[in-house]
Design a protein around this motif. Structure first.
Motif, PDB file in Angstrom:
ATOM      1  N   ASN A  70       0.836  -1.195   0.000  1.00  0.00           N
ATOM      2  CA  ASN A  70       0.000   0.000   0.000  1.00  0.00           C
ATOM      3  C   ASN A  70       0.875   1.250   0.000  1.00  0.00           C
ATOM      4  O   ASN A  70       2.107   1.170   0.024  1.00  0.00           O
ATOM      5  N   GLU A 104      -6.865  -4.725  -4.816  1.00  0.00           N
ATOM      6  CA  GLU A 104      -7.810  -3.980  -5.639  1.00  0.00           C
ATOM      7  C   GLU A 104      -8.136  -4.693  -6.949  1.00  0.00           C
ATOM      8  O   GLU A 104      -9.211  -4.491  -7.517  1.00  0.00           O
ATOM      9  N   LEU A 189     -14.708  11.537   5.576  1.00  0.00           N
ATOM     10  CA  LEU A 189     -15.252  10.575   4.622  1.00  0.00           C
ATOM     11  C   LEU A 189     -16.356   9.722   5.230  1.00  0.00           C
ATOM     12  O   LEU A 189     -17.321   9.362   4.543  1.00  0.00           O
ATOM     13  N   LYS A 193     -20.061   9.338   3.730  1.00  0.00           N
ATOM     14  CA  LYS A 193     -20.709   8.044   3.506  1.00  0.00           C
ATOM     15  C   LYS A 193     -22.082   7.966   4.181  1.00  0.00           C
ATOM     16  O   LYS A 193     -22.958   7.221   3.739  1.00  0.00           O
ATOM     17  N   LEU A 217     -13.862   8.628  -2.437  1.00  0.00           N
ATOM     18  CA  LEU A 217     -13.720   7.724  -1.296  1.00  0.00           C
ATOM     19  C   LEU A 217     -12.758   6.571  -1.535  1.00  0.00           C
ATOM     20  O   LEU A 217     -12.246   5.987  -0.569  1.00  0.00           O
ATOM     21  N   GLY A 218     -12.526   6.197  -2.787  1.00  0.00           N
ATOM     22  CA  GLY A 218     -11.598   5.103  -3.046  1.00  0.00           C
ATOM     23  C   GLY A 218     -12.230   3.989  -3.851  1.00  0.00           C
ATOM     24  O   GLY A 218     -13.453   3.858  -3.955  1.00  0.00           O
ATOM     25  N   THR A 220     -12.390   0.791  -3.340  1.00  0.00           N
ATOM     26  CA  THR A 220     -13.152  -0.216  -2.591  1.00  0.00           C
ATOM     27  C   THR A 220     -14.602   0.196  -2.441  1.00  0.00           C
ATOM     28  O   THR A 220     -15.522  -0.597  -2.679  1.00  0.00           O
ATOM     29  N   TYR A 221     -14.831   1.450  -2.061  1.00  0.00           N
ATOM     30  CA  TYR A 221     -16.204   1.911  -1.863  1.00  0.00           C
ATOM     31  C   TYR A 221     -16.892   2.193  -3.188  1.00  0.00           C
ATOM     32  O   TYR A 221     -18.055   1.842  -3.396  1.00  0.00           O
ATOM     33  N   HIS A 251      -8.765   7.154  -8.318  1.00  0.00           N
ATOM     34  CA  HIS A 251      -9.614   6.875  -7.160  1.00  0.00           C
ATOM     35  C   HIS A 251      -8.948   7.402  -5.900  1.00  0.00           C
ATOM     36  O   HIS A 251      -7.738   7.655  -5.874  1.00  0.00           O
ATOM     37  N   ALA A 252      -9.724   7.581  -4.851  1.00  0.00           N
ATOM     38  CA  ALA A 252      -9.229   8.113  -3.566  1.00  0.00           C
ATOM     39  C   ALA A 252      -8.357   9.342  -3.793  1.00  0.00           C
ATOM     40  O   ALA A 252      -7.279   9.473  -3.225  1.00  0.00           O
ATOM     41  N   GLU A 255      -7.304  11.327  -0.286  1.00  0.00           N
ATOM     42  CA  GLU A 255      -6.351  10.694   0.632  1.00  0.00           C
ATOM     43  C   GLU A 255      -5.013  10.407  -0.040  1.00  0.00           C
ATOM     44  O   GLU A 255      -3.957  10.759   0.481  1.00  0.00           O
ATOM     45  N   ASP A 256      -5.039   9.760  -1.204  1.00  0.00           N
ATOM     46  CA  ASP A 256      -3.797   9.397  -1.884  1.00  0.00           C
ATOM     47  C   ASP A 256      -2.954  10.623  -2.200  1.00  0.00           C
ATOM     48  O   ASP A 256      -1.726  10.607  -2.091  1.00  0.00           O
TER      49      ASP A 256
END
Length: 292
Positions: A70, A104, A189, A193, A217-218, A220-221, A251-252, A255-256
């Motif tokens: 990660n 992912e 976040l 959500k 949000l990324g 995954t979501y 994505h994300a 945060e990223d």
């Protein structure tokens, strides 16, 4: 699901512990490898990859850990290297697209997107956009903010004991910065959500909303709220392919991006390039792929 302060706090504490477990030992390991000049014996294997990105050979461990683990692990390996703002931006663009491939890719597989397509798309797009970033003028990355945020050059140590003491201090300091950032993002976040709009559309998904959620949000979501619809056969394969392609590249984005801004990476270049190429590549894939 209503917003819960307690639940967000529990999530942030769990994430903080994960960050500490990853960053502190990896940061110290990176310092030791650098101190004994062992990186040259490990990273030469990945020289062609880092050369395409215009990065120092020592960043290979950061790239590999980012690809398979990660971004926290990647940052822990890169932080002691004293990278410039431009190098941090290139690393951020590449790993922002191509990180945590194992986890992912499996999420994408649940949407009917093949593992081979997912991995090749993210690696190729990461190299393309990261390589392009490395060709941008140096002046685009030089500003007062990035100079202040820039990590100083790797220090010289008089002994292994000095290295370990300084490395422990620096790794804890880095962990604290990331924990503060991640904790803030978790609360924000989690609140997003819990909004009624998110709850409503998670039951009935459309492409634009899914992309918006995934970008913010990324993966995954964003992909997660599509899985139930896909398994019921309510989404066309072309729609899934477009959304999946877009989210794998971008994505994300909050945060990223902010994780690398701490070190002086250029926010606007990172966001602008990922959004632009996600849109362009997803459009081209959809246009030239024969899927009904």
């Amino acid at each position: 699901m209503s917003f819960s302060l307690q639940r967000s706090l529990q999530t942030s504490l769990k994430s903080s512990w994960t960050i500490l477990k990853l960053i502190v030992p990896i940061y110290i390991l990176a310092d030791i490898l650098f101190y004994y000049n062992l990186l040259s014996y490990i990273t030469f294997i990945f020289k062609p990859l880092v050369a395409l990105l215009g990065l120092p050979q020592e960043t290979a461990l950061s790239i590999v850990s980012g690809l398979f683990l990660n971004l926290y692990a990647a940052i822990a390996f890169a932080a002691p290297l004293g990278l410039s703002p431009k190098e941090w931006t290139v690393l951020a663009v590449f790993l922002g697209i191509a990180h945590a491939l194992i986890v992912e890719t499996e999420i994408m597989k649940r949407l009917g997107i093949s593992r081979v397509y997912s991995i090749l798309l993210r690696l190729c797009a990461g190299l393309l956009v990261g390589g392009l970033t490395s060709k941008l003028p140096q002046s685009w990355f030089s500003n007062e903010l990035s100079q202040e945020a820039m990590v100083p050059s790797h220090p010289l140590y008089h002994s292994l004991s000095d290295l370990l003491q300084n490395s422990l201090y620096e790794s804890l300091s880095l962990s604290l910065k990331i924990i503060l950032l991640v904790t803030t993002l978790i609360f924000v976040l989690d609140f997003i959500k819990s909004l009624q709009m998110i709850e409503k559309h998670s039951q009935k998904v459309n492409s634009g909303f899914s992309i918006l959620v995934g970008v913010i949000l990324g993966i995954t979501y964003g992909a997660g709220i599509l899985i139930a619809e896909y398994e019921k056969g309510l989404l066309q394969k072309r729609e899934i392919l477009f959304i999946g392609t877009y989210l794998m590249i971008c994505h994300a984005i909050i945060e990223d991006t902010l994780l690398f801004v701490i070190f002086g990476a250029n926010l606007w270049i990172m966001v602008g390039l990922r959004l632009t190429f996600a849109t362009l590549i997803a459009y081209l894939v959809l246009k030239y792929t024969k899927i009904t």
